[in-house]
Write a protein that holds these residues in place. Structure first.
Motif, mmCIF file in Angstrom:
data_model
loop_
_atom_site.group_PDB
_atom_site.id
_atom_site.type_symbol
_atom_site.label_atom_id
_atom_site.label_comp_id
_atom_site.label_asym_id
_atom_site.label_seq_id
_atom_site.Cartn_x
_atom_site.Cartn_y
_atom_site.Cartn_z
ATOM 1 N N ALA A 241 36.118 34.149 30.343
ATOM 2 C CA ALA A 241 36.089 33.989 31.869
ATOM 3 C C ALA A 241 34.519 34.353 32.313
ATOM 4 N N ARG B 39 32.052 31.878 34.182
ATOM 5 C CA ARG B 39 31.272 32.138 35.237
ATOM 6 C C ARG B 39 29.963 31.877 34.997
ATOM 7 N N LEU C 271 34.050 37.603 38.410
ATOM 8 C CA LEU C 271 35.493 37.819 37.970
ATOM 9 C C LEU C 271 36.465 38.307 39.092
ATOM 10 N N VAL D 242 37.963 33.424 37.579
ATOM 11 C CA VAL D 242 36.754 33.185 38.189
ATOM 12 C C VAL D 242 36.850 33.025 39.859
#
Length: 80
Positions: free
Chosen positions: A16, A20, A39, A53
């Motif tokens: 994640a 991002r 996050l 995200v």
């Protein structure tokens, strides 16, 4: 949560974070900054965590810049 589950959770968080960062770089490349990009804290707190995200909030000008950048990147006929 055992070691295997913790390692899997840590990997999901790393994925994640990477997503991002890739999104942030792509947006920066077209002149768009989403100030709240990060996050989602709530999804990180789940057991086990399933990180999301968070695109966050932005000013209308930034939303228009994002829309223009996305529209410019889609060839005619590619829209679903």
């Amino acid at each position: 949560m055992g070691i295997a589950e913790r390692m899997a959770a840590a990997e999901r968080i790393r994925e994640a974070e990477e997503a991002r960062d890739v999104l942030r770089a792509a947006l920066t490349g077209v002149g768009v900054t989403l100030p709240s990009l990060g996050l989602d804290c709530v999804s990180l707190a789940a057991d086990p965590p399933y990180p999301l995200v968070e695109l966050g909030r932005c000013a209308p000008r930034t939303a228009r810049q994002l829309a223009a950048a996305l529209s410019a990147g889609v060839a005619p006929g590619d829209r679903s």
